[in-house]
Design a protein around this motif. Structure first.
Motif, PDB file in Angstrom:
ATOM      1  N   TYR A   9      -6.394  -4.663  -1.400  1.00  0.00           N
ATOM      2  CA  TYR A   9      -5.304  -4.936  -2.348  1.00  0.00           C
ATOM      3  C   TYR A   9      -5.763  -4.818  -3.797  1.00  0.00           C
ATOM      4  CZ  TYR A   9      -1.796  -7.651  -4.885  1.00  0.00           C
ATOM      5  OH  TYR A   9      -0.848  -8.062  -5.787  1.00  0.00           O
TER       6      TYR A   9
ATOM      7  N   ARG B  80      -6.040  -1.303  -5.829  1.00  0.00           N
ATOM      8  CA  ARG B  80      -4.863  -0.576  -6.281  1.00  0.00           C
ATOM      9  C   ARG B  80      -4.796  -0.615  -7.788  1.00  0.00           C
ATOM     10  NH1 ARG B  80       0.179  -2.131  -3.497  1.00  0.00           N
ATOM     11  NH2 ARG B  80       0.549  -3.061  -5.513  1.00  0.00           N
TER      12      ARG B  80
ATOM     13  N   PHE C  80      -4.055   3.316  -6.151  1.00  0.00           N
ATOM     14  CA  PHE C  80      -2.704   3.168  -5.625  1.00  0.00           C
ATOM     15  C   PHE C  80      -1.809   2.430  -6.594  1.00  0.00           C
ATOM     16  CE2 PHE C  80      -5.499   3.802  -2.099  1.00  0.00           C
ATOM     17  CZ  PHE C  80      -4.854   4.808  -1.412  1.00  0.00           C
TER      18      PHE C  80
ATOM     19  N   TYR D  49       0.809  -1.209   0.000  1.00  0.00           N
ATOM     20  CA  TYR D  49       0.000   0.000   0.000  1.00  0.00           C
ATOM     21  C   TYR D  49       0.844   1.263   0.000  1.00  0.00           C
ATOM     22  CZ  TYR D  49       0.859  -0.423   5.055  1.00  0.00           C
ATOM     23  OH  TYR D  49       1.444  -0.559   6.288  1.00  0.00           O
TER      24      TYR D  49
ATOM     25  N   ARG E  72      -7.734   4.752   3.208  1.00  0.00           N
ATOM     26  CA  ARG E  72      -7.786   3.480   2.481  1.00  0.00           C
ATOM     27  C   ARG E  72      -9.164   2.830   2.536  1.00  0.00           C
ATOM     28  NH1 ARG E  72      -2.780   5.799   2.334  1.00  0.00           N
ATOM     29  NH2 ARG E  72      -1.202   4.395   1.474  1.00  0.00           N
TER      30      ARG E  72
ATOM     31  N   GLY F 199       1.157   6.215  -2.794  1.00  0.00           N
ATOM     32  CA  GLY F 199       0.023   5.638  -2.095  1.00  0.00           C
ATOM     33  C   GLY F 199      -0.930   6.651  -1.520  1.00  0.00           C
TER      34      GLY F 199
ATOM     35  N   SER G 123      -4.273   8.890  -1.425  1.00  0.00           N
ATOM     36  CA  SER G 123      -5.632   8.668  -1.890  1.00  0.00           C
ATOM     37  C   SER G 123      -6.353   9.975  -2.017  1.00  0.00           C
ATOM     38  CB  SER G 123      -6.390   7.751  -0.934  1.00  0.00           C
ATOM     39  OG  SER G 123      -6.550   8.391   0.291  1.00  0.00           O
TER      40      SER G 123
END
Length: 779
Positions: free
Chosen positions: A164, A167, A184, A59, A111, A174, A176
């Motif tokens: 995951y 991304r 990502f 990440y 995230r 990374g 956002s």
């Protein structure tokens, strides 16, 4: 115990941080370190676990999973699956740490999915999140009246697992966006298609399982089968077993099937959201990961080699899927008739409704520049689960991990090309498919009728929308669009019983809708009212947004798949073929053969449609402009009243034109000179000459930006010149020295001269002057 056994957490931390270490060696070191420290795991979860999660999912940098997929490293893939499998030491250590409440981790808000981020900002949203299994009791107050997510080790790990596949791109930071789906670094599933031949080896307690997939795909299958076993009851069982399954299913639904335009975010009292978050098309990674969730939910594949056909996973009396805690899209729907089994019950229907909204939004908003194959693959995985084992076995060379032959992640579409040729009894061009002589997967009505009847919106409503999407792409990508179309149509071509079932349901549904009846006579009379309510609820949920909430009593939409109208499937396929100018002839023939027999292609002539693709009419000649001179392109008319040009300032033009007209009127320059007109004074003589020549005052030129710049420069130069002249003049007169300095100088001079009376003498008539004595005597 070997001398190289890793027992220190500090040494393990250095190994995990070392990018030059092979992944397999790092996984072995982690497993050994956990085995040596069962009585003291705090150091591992404080020092090593956060670093391990960061390297696994990448990440904030490179990812081990992505590196293994890109490098096609079978040994590293096997080591990752052994380490991260639910029966490995790592999961056992996480269970022990969570049981003892050893440590908690703060999951970053950036995230989280957009919907969760919005709910986390107000009190009512926080109460809603507290109902979800993954966040129950995990909202902890922090500074600035904010609440943070303090997760245990398993929750923290599963959240990153779901994140995951969100991304994409090639950013290494990374960071956002606050309003969009997080985007990502690192290509994940984009390279999974090139990795499928890698093997994962031993997985669970001595069982041998050969993995021809990305490690993430294998791990997702293991987590689902371990935490959410099929055929059981999600509300009973061992303590913690099904609670973890509910948590995993809720996390996947939250991260993968929610969006920032969810109607639940509409809160008129608190005005939580006034503008919906911009739509982000799902990434290829997400679509391919969702195929595993869809496959697991609808089909049970007993044999990976295709020896046994898949079985319906929802053929149980009670649903083994947990009821999603996510907010319901519209009013809850009642359970369907018993013939639908678990697929007609609220848990599966809640999942299907979220999936329908996800796919409908993707189909209607799919970007033109992106390939549509991953979306079609997900669609076929749901509507044709009986064909999940149509993957050809890889050759020995590909099984050894060569770079030349790879098995793609999307097993559903991997051999759809070969399926098209097998259905049409034609040989494909590629050599692997020439050896594929397996029979076409058969649709068994007794096995899959419940799935079809419980999922009719995916067949009757989404398929026409998918045909419209392909029709919009065929003009620029004729051959690829037709190939994608053939892969969809061949599913129905290979299943005549499926087509007969759908056609019969559409006829009864249309008849009941036209007669405004909820029940008509027919083989599906018992399920027809429920189908009407389901279609209305699904369409209402898919079109609802923050601004428009789903209606409680929506009208049932039309089913037009087998209609001969313009919206019907046959007419849309014909329109696609008519637009496919320049496509390969064999691809056009494949599409026609896949559509004939189950769509009324031969009856389109009754409605005036064309039978065969016609070449596009020749385009008319491009009109040309004759060459013109500069004088011919000038403005025709009064130049002072021409339109405002780009080099002019608009408001200055209007003011200066009015001022020019007023001055010309006052002076008389706006009137033409008359014959025989005589001037009485010299000034009138000058004005008369100007009128005869047609001259007048036009100040519009001062509104040009270039003129304004020159005026400013000239004013600055003149002001600077005047200031410099005054400075020089003042210095010559002594005025440049300030008065305070002059007074100090005179006082110092006076004190000095007073102390030397023999040399200087003070003149009382002029106190500011001292003279030498000799000079004073001369005066």
């Amino acid at each position: 115990m070997s001398t190289n056994r890793i027992e220190s957490f500090e040494a393990l931390q250095n190994i995990i941080s070392n990018p030059s270490k092979p992944v397999a060696q790092v996984c072995q070191a982690i497993d050994e370190c956990i085995s040596c420290n069962w009585d003291n795991l705090r150091g591992f979860f404080e020092l090593c676990f956060p670093l391990l999660v960061k390297n696994l999912f990448g990440y904030d940098g490179p990812s081990w999973l992505s590196a293994v997929a890109q490098g096609n490293q079978a040994e590293d893939a096997k080591a990752l699956v052994q380490l991260l499998g639910p029966a490995g030491n790592l999961f056992t250590a996480m269970d022990l740490a969570d049981r003892d409440k050893l440590i908690e981790y703060v999951f970053p808000d950036g995230r989280l999915p957009v919907m969760t981020q919005i709910l986390l900002k107000d009190e009512s949203g926080q109460k809603e999140l507290d109902r979800w299994p993954q966040y129950q009791g995990r909202l902890v107050p922090g500074p600035s009246n904010r609440k943070y997510l303090h997760m245990n080790t398993l929750q923290y790990f599963l959240l990153w697992t779901a994140f995951y596949v969100l991304r994409s791109g090639q950013s290494s930071t990374g960071q956002s966006s606050g309003s969009r789906r997080p985007v990502f670094a690192s290509a994940t599933f984009g390279n999974m298609r090139k990795h499928m031949q890698a093997t994962a080896g031993k997985l669970v307690k001595g069982q041998q399982q050969t993995t021809r997939s990305h490690p993430y795909q294998t791990l997702l299958q293991l987590y689902l089968s371990r935490f959410l076993p099929r055929g059981g009851d999600s509300r009973s069982g061992k303590a913690g077993q099904h609670s973890r399954g509910e948590m995993l299913f809720s996390i996947l639904m939250e991260f993968w099937l929610t969006d920032g335009d969810d109607p639940f975010l509409r809160n008129p009292k608190q005005d939580r959201v006034s503008v919906a978050a911009p739509y982000d098309a799902p990434t290829t990674d997400l679509l391919e990961a969702m195929q595993e969730l869809v496959r697991y939910s609808v089909a049970i594949c007993d044999g990976e080699k295709g020896q046994q056909p898949p079985r319906w996973a929802q053929a149980t009396v009670r649903s083994w899927l947990p009821l999603s805690p996510l907010p319901q899209l519209g009013p809850p729907q009642h359970s369907g008739p018993p013939r639908l089994m678990a697929a007609g019950q609220p848990p599966f229907q809640s999942f299907a409704k979220r999936l329908y909204r996800f796919m409908r939004r993707a189909i209607t908003r799919w970007p033109e520049q992106r390939p549509v194959q991953p979306l079609i693959s997900l669609y076929i995985a749901y509507i044709a689960p009986w064909g999940l084992t149509t993957v050809p076995e890889p050759t020995k060379q590909s099984g050894q991990g060569s770079a030349g032959g790879t098995v793609p992640l999307t097993r559903q579409l991997h051999n759809m090309e070969g399926l098209v040729h097998r259905v049409l009894r034609d040989k494909p061009n590629s050599s692997p498919s020439d050896k594929d002589i397996r029979p076409v997967p058969q649709f068994q009505l007794g096995q899959w009728e419940g799935h079809v009847l419980a999922s009719l919106p995916f067949y009757m409503l989404l398929l026409p929308l998918l045909l419209s999407l392909l029709k919009s792409r065929v003009a620029s990508k004729a051959t690829s669009a037709l190939q994608d179309l053939a892969k969809v149509l061949v599913v129905f071509k290979a299943a005549p019983e499926l087509c007969n079932l759908l056609r019969a349901v559409e006829e009864e549904y249309t008849k009941a809708r036209e007669q405004h009846k909820s029940r008509v006579e027919g083989p599906h009379a018992d399920v027809l009212p429920w189908i009407q309510a389901q279609a209305a609820a699904f369409e209402s949920a898919a079109s609802a947004s923050v601004r428009d909430a789903p209606t409680a009593h929506a009208e049932a939409p039309q089913f037009v798949l087998f209609s001969r109208g313009e919206r019907g499937g046959a007419a849309q396929v014909r329109n696609i073929l008519n637009r496919a100018v320049g496509a390969q002839e064999d691809v056009i023939r494949q599409v026609e053969e896949c559509a004939l027999g189950w769509l009324p292609m031969d009856k389109l002539g009754q409605t005036g449609d064309q039978h065969a693709p016609q070449p596009a009419p020749p385009l008319p000649a491009m009109p040309t402009v004759k060459k013109a001179t500069i004088e011919q392109l000038h403005f025709k008319g009064d130049p002072m009243h021409r339109p405002v040009m780009s080099r002019e300032v608009g408001f200055l033009v209007q003011g200066l034109v009015k001022l020019s007209e007023w001055l010309n009127h006052q002076i008389g320059l706006d009137q033409p000179a008359q014959e025989g007109e005589m001037a009485e004074t010299q000034i009138q003589d000058v004005l008369l000459w100007l009128r005869r020549k047609g001259y007048r005052i036009n100040l519009r030129g001062l509104a040009e930006r270039q003129t304004l710049w020159w005026i400013g420069i000239i004013i600055f130069v003149v002001w600077g010149f005047c200031w410099l002249c005054s400075l020089i003049s003042g210095m010559s007169n002594g005025d440049s020295v300030p008065d305070e300095i002059q007074v100090e100088r005179l006082e110092a001079q006076r004190r000095y001269m007073s102390s030397h009376p023999s040399t200087y003498r003070f003149d009382a008539r002029n106190p500011s002057t001292f003279y030498a004595k000799q000079e004073h005597n001369n005066l």
